[in-house]
Design an enzyme around this catalytic site. Structure first.
Site, short mmCIF file in Angstrom:
data_model
loop_
_atom_site.label_atom_id
_atom_site.label_comp_id
_atom_site.label_asym_id
_atom_site.label_seq_id
_atom_site.Cartn_x
_atom_site.Cartn_y
_atom_site.Cartn_z
N ASP A 64 3.18 -43.54 -33.56
CA ASP A 64 3.03 -42.10 -33.78
C ASP A 64 4.40 -41.51 -34.11
OD1 ASP A 64 2.60 -39.42 -33.67
OD2 ASP A 64 1.52 -39.45 -31.77
N CYS B 262 -6.54 -40.77 -36.62
CA CYS B 262 -5.41 -40.81 -35.69
C CYS B 262 -5.63 -39.72 -34.65
CB CYS B 262 -4.07 -40.69 -36.41
SG CYS B 262 -3.81 -39.13 -37.28
N CYS C 53 -0.32 -36.55 -39.31
CA CYS C 53 0.79 -37.45 -39.66
C CYS C 53 0.31 -38.78 -40.25
CB CYS C 53 1.66 -37.73 -38.44
SG CYS C 53 2.49 -36.27 -37.79
N ARG C 54 -0.30 -39.64 -39.42
CA ARG C 54 -0.62 -41.00 -39.86
C ARG C 54 -1.87 -41.09 -40.72
NH1 ARG C 54 -0.65 -43.30 -33.90
NH2 ARG C 54 -1.36 -41.13 -33.65
N SER C 55 -3.00 -40.57 -40.23
CA SER C 55 -4.24 -40.76 -41.00
C SER C 55 -4.21 -40.03 -42.35
CB SER C 55 -5.48 -40.40 -40.17
OG SER C 55 -5.46 -39.07 -39.73
N ASN D 280 -4.54 -35.95 -36.92
CA ASN D 280 -4.94 -35.88 -38.34
C ASN D 280 -3.95 -35.05 -39.16
OD1 ASN D 280 -7.82 -34.77 -40.31
ND2 ASN D 280 -6.50 -36.50 -40.64
#
Ligand code: 4NP
Length: 148
Positions: free
Chosen positions: A117, A7, A12-14, A10
């Site tokens: 995001d 993301c 939050c999402r990934s 690195n």
């Protein structure tokens, strides 16, 4: 098989995708390697965002020991699948690829869709978790089928 989740930050999402897939891989006794990275460098060395840590913990997954790293060219050698969370990540990763073989390893994590995001919107962490968790289950099913 080696899988890298990517993301922007690195944090939050990934890290969620990394943690959920790692959890499934361990649970199913698969020998796959899972990691994550960000296209940006602001958070290198940081643990995941406390909101991602909290939502993962709520569903029984500990991602607190992850540390952010920046995506770089060496990752094309290391990983078979590089899964990106949105189209901006896709552009940034593809811009670093030098061969069609490398480009072929890169895909959106959600087929034809983006993982929003959540960094500036607390209420997105739960829906992002659900999207990520469902897609990780699908990916495990797809990739195990390929191996048979
Ligand atoms: P991520 O979220 O890409 O899912 O880790 C973000 C984290 C940090 C920033 C942006 C997005 N940031 O601007 O610092």
């Amino acid at each position: 098989m080696k899988i890298l989740m990517v993301c922007l930050g690195n944090i939050c999402r990934s890290p969620l995708a990394h943690g959920v897939l790692q959890h499934l891989v361990t649970k199913k006794g698969l020998t796959w390697t899972v990691d994550s990275a960000g296209t940006g460098n602001w958070h290198v060395g940081d643990p995941p965002d406390r909101r991602s840590i909290a939502i993962a913990k709520r569903y029984g997954i500990d991602i607190s020991r992850q540390r952010a790293q920046q995506f770089d060219y060496s990752h094309f050698y290391e990983y078979d699948h590089i899964l990106v969370m949105d189209r901006e990540n896709l552009r940034n990763v593809l811009a670093q690829a030098k061969t069609d073989e490398q480009r072929a390893r890169v895909q959106l994590f959600l087929p034809d869709n983006e993982v929003p995001d959540p960094y500036f919107n607390d209420s997105l962490f739960d829906p992002v978790y659900q999207l990520v968790a469902n897609r990780c289950e699908e990916l495990v099913t797809e990739w195990r089928k390929d191996k048979q």
